[in-house]
Structures are given as structure tokens and as C-alpha cells.
Design a protein around this motif. Structure first.
Motif, PDB file in Angstrom:
ATOM      1  N   ALA A   1      -4.751  61.518  15.486  1.00 18.23           N
ATOM      2  CA  ALA A   1      -3.587  60.831  14.925  1.00 18.23           C
ATOM      3  C   ALA A   1      -3.954  59.691  13.982  1.00 18.23           C
ATOM      4  N   GLY A   2      -5.257  59.467  13.764  1.00 19.42           N
ATOM      5  CA  GLY A   2      -5.683  58.415  12.848  1.00 19.42           C
ATOM      6  C   GLY A   2      -6.186  57.162  13.519  1.00 19.42           C
ATOM      7  N   GLY A   3      -6.282  57.152  14.850  1.00 19.26           N
ATOM      8  CA  GLY A   3      -6.757  55.981  15.568  1.00 19.26           C
ATOM      9  C   GLY A   3      -8.263  55.966  15.731  1.00 19.26           C
ATOM     10  N   THR A   4      -8.739  55.080  16.581  1.00 20.57           N
ATOM     11  CA  THR A   4     -10.177  54.912  16.795  1.00 20.57           C
ATOM     12  C   THR A   4     -10.698  55.708  17.975  1.00 20.57           C
ATOM     13  N   GLY A   5      -9.800  56.231  18.821  1.00 16.01           N
ATOM     14  CA  GLY A   5     -10.227  56.899  20.035  1.00 16.01           C
ATOM     15  C   GLY A   5     -10.767  55.948  21.078  1.00 16.01           C
ATOM     16  N   GLY A   6     -10.542  54.644  20.887  1.00 20.58           N
ATOM     17  CA  GLY A   6     -11.063  53.650  21.813  1.00 20.58           C
ATOM     18  C   GLY A   6     -12.476  53.208  21.491  1.00 20.58           C
ATOM     19  N   PHE A   7     -13.061  53.710  20.402  1.00 17.06           N
ATOM     20  CA  PHE A   7     -14.419  53.333  20.008  1.00 17.06           C
ATOM     21  C   PHE A   7     -14.377  52.264  18.911  1.00 17.06           C
ATOM     22  N   GLU A   8     -15.435  51.486  18.823  1.00 18.46           N
ATOM     23  CA  GLU A   8     -15.582  50.518  17.744  1.00 18.46           C
ATOM     24  C   GLU A   8     -16.457  51.156  16.657  1.00 18.46           C
ATOM     25  N   TRP A   9     -15.838  51.496  15.542  1.00 20.63           N
ATOM     26  CA  TRP A   9     -16.527  52.243  14.492  1.00 20.63           C
ATOM     27  C   TRP A   9     -17.142  51.309  13.449  1.00 20.63           C
TER      28      TRP A   9
END
Length: 367
Positions: free
Chosen positions: A217-225
Motif C-alpha cells: 500500500a506504499g508504507g514502510t512495512g514497519g522497517f526503517e528504510w
């Protein structure tokens, strides 16, 4: 994406103790807890013990065993006292989750011998929801926890379970406590924490359905990229995970992994499989990196680690990958990882990496 952490544990425990306190004056020792062999009292004590054990794992962070301690109720503790202990141990788990860095993992036996703070939160919430249900069923109390909590659990530690018409009945079915139309009742079940595979400078962290949906959906998936991530291929692969989950065919170890740098906890790309191995033991791999992470050998390092993990299994004979003829960087990565070009067409090259003949393996005997 809704986080899975201390807030969810607090919510689940508050809902549980509020219900249980309405029945503390009743006989909990002489009544079985739902379909369990335990009494309601024994089940409540187990619930408190599980919450404390998970808090202990996150606090002590052992890598190969459970911290060797257990909870013990004082003589004369009544049912109300046991509920107080559930509330207290829930608060301890919440505190441990909130003070544990995201990248920390601690031992849990099933199925991959470790879990992160999100996994321990999900397991803690599952213990609360399910054992409160068991006690409520034994005592004849009405109990239906918030749907969002049930979905949080399902999309983190039940990635192999196809979503049902509603989260709570699906969670009950998935744990052998209920029925769903069109699905056979379960007599055995397990939850699945995500798999993490260690490489030299990276950790390949398995992506849950919840994280995959957020990435798609365009989010981070809970990761810090890192800046510029995730790359579009990662989002496309996340969509494949979501579809497999919705179809009930997702198997977490054959899904997608985010590549996280050990030095700073930043995600740099993704890698994984296109599905489970076929009948001939063939599994397809794919990968990409954020543009700012390229040229550092991350993809090669991760592919070495993933390949070694896969080819050590009895159900895998060969890994393969299809790479566009115009994608010279990926061709160099796959070659450095030991793959051999075996065929080509007008658009792509095909590469393979074969493992050792299983019949030639030596197994060490442990007496």
C-alpha cells in the motif's frame, strides 16, 4: 500499518481481567476450561506464567533456551489474586516490549527458534485472547475480543492460515477451538514467528502478511528504510505475499525477506522466493535493492545466505532465477553468488544453483 506491541498487550489484558473479575467468586478449580484438560484456575495461572515468560525472554534475550525461571502463586491466593497477577505480568510484558529495540530477537522454540518484540507481543495477545476464551467457555461467560486484536495476531503469527469471514472465529478455528464453514476442524496447530537468516552485514527478516500489506500500500512495512527505499520491486513482491496469504497458500519461510543492515538497523532491499519448492525441489528466487544501497555487495551477501539456508533443506534440490538480458548488475550478482547460466530466450537469462547430492551428506551422530 497498525503496530503490534505494548498497546495491544495492554488492551488484551484489560479486556481479559475485566471479564474474569466478574466471576472470581465462582469455583475455578472444579471446572474445566473449555476444551482444555486444565481447570479454569490452572488455565489462569498458565496465562500469567506465559506473559511473565515472554517478558523474561525479551529482558534476558537468550538465543538458545528459555530463561530458567517460573512463576509461583503464594499459598492461599484466591481467584481474584490470580487475576491481579495476570494484570501484573501483562504490564511486565508490555514494559519489556516497549524497551526492546526492533532488531532484537530472543529464543522461542517454534518454529524457527527466535522471535522479535512484535512476535512476543503477538504471542502474548494470543495467550490472553485464547485462554480467556477457554476460561469463559468453562464458566459460561460471553466473550468476544476486539476484531482488530484478533487480526493483529492472525497477520503476524498465523501467516499460513487463510483469512476467514471474521477474525475471531478464524483465530478460534486456527487454534482448534471452533469451526469454520468449508474447513475441517483442527486437532493440531502451531503458530509461526517470522524467520530471520543471518548474513555477515545483514539480517534477512521474514515479512509477515501485515507488513506485506503495508508495503504493497506504499508504507514502510514497519522497517526503517534508507533514503530511496523500498524499491518498486519490493512492493510488487509484497503484493505476491498478500495474495498468497489471502489464498491460504503462503508459507512464511518461502516468502519475502527484507534485508536489514546490522550496523544501523536500516532496510536496504528485499529478497525471497516466488513460492514453495515444486515437486522436483526447485524454488525460484528474486531480489532488489534500494538505489542508494547498490554497489556495496549487499545483494550478493544476502543471496549467499539465503541459498545456503534453502539448499541445506531436504525439500530443495535447485534454486533458479530469471533475469532480464538488459539487467547487467543483477547478472553479476547472481554469478558472484555461484549460480550458473543454463538457458536464455529473447528477454531473459535463466540461472541455477544446485545443492549437494542429498545421498552424499554426512550426518553427525549425537549420543
Amino acid at each position: 500499518m497498525r503496530d503490534m506491541g505494548g498497546d495491544q498487550v495492554t488492551e488484551a489484558v484489560a479486556e481479559s481481567v475485566a471479564l474474569l473479575r466478574t466471576a472470581t467468586g465462582r469455583d475455578w478449580d472444579g471446572v474445566k476450561a473449555g476444551r482444555l484438560e486444565w481447570s479454569c484456575r490452572r488455565t489462569a495461572e498458565h496465562l500469567a506464567s506465559a506473559l511473565l515468560a515472554y517478558a523474561g525472554q525479551l529482558a534476558g534475550r537468550p538465543s538458545d533456551a528459555y530463561v530458567p525461571f517460573e512463576i509461583m502463586m503464594e499459598d492461599g491466593t484466591d481467584n481474584a489474586g490470580v487475576v491481579d497477577v495476570i494484570e501484573t505480568t501483562g504490564a511486565l510484558l508490555t514494559a519489556a516490549i516497549r524497551t526492546t529495540p526492533r532488531e532484537v530477537r530472543a529464543f522461542h522454540s517454534y518454529p524457527f527458534h527466535s522471535a522479535n518484540r512484535e512476535g512476543f507481543a503477538a504471542m502474548g495477545v494470543a495467550e490472553v485472547l485464547l485462554h480467556t476464551h477457554d476460561i469463559a467457555e468453562g464458566l459460561g461467560l460471553a466473550h468476544e475480543p476486539p476484531a482488530a486484536l484478533c487480526e493483529d495476531v492472525l497477520t503476524r503469527i498465523f501467516p499460513h492460515v487463510r483469512p476467514g469471514p471474521a477474525p475471531w472465529p478464524t483465530l478460534l478455528w486456527a487454534t482448534g477451538r471452533g469451526e469454520l464453514p468449508g474447513r475441517a476442524p483442527l486437532t493440531e496447530w502451531r503458530w509461526n514467528n517470522n524467520l530471520a537468516i543471518e548474513a555477515e552485514r545483514l539480517t534477512l527478516q521474514g515479512v509477515t502478511p501485515a507488513a506485506a500489506a503495508d508495503l504493497r500500500a506504499g508504507g514502510t512495512g514497519g522497517f526503517e528504510w534508507i533514503e530511496g527505499g523500498p524499491f518498486e520491486g519490493t512492493r510488487e513482491a509484497a503484493g505476491m505475499v498478500v495474495k498468497a496469504y489471502e489464498d491460504g497458500v503462503h508459507r512464511p519461510e518461502w516468502g519475502m525477506f527484507v534485508l536489514v543492515r546490522t550496523e544501523d538497523g536500516r532496510a536496504v532491499g528485499a529478497m525471497g522466493f516466488h513460492g514453495v519448492p515444486d515437486e522436483e525441489g526447485r524454488a525460484e528466487v528474486g531480489y532488489d535493492l534500494a538505489e542508494n544501497a547498490r554497489g556495496n555487495g549487499y545483494a550478493t551477501e544476502a543471496l549467499h545466505a539465503l541459498s545456503a539456508w534453502a539448499l541445506a533443506r531436504d525439500d530443495v534440490e535447485v534454486l533458479f532465477a530469471a533475469i532480464d538480458r538488459t539487467n547487467a548488475p543483477s547478472q553479476r550478482v547472481i554469478a558472484r553468488a555461484g549460480f550458473t547460466r543454463v538457458s536464455e530466450d529473447v528477454e531473459q537469462y535463466a540461472y541455477e544453483l544446485r545443492g549437494m547430492n542429498k545421498s552424499l551428506r554426512l550426518y553427525a551422530r549425537k549420543d
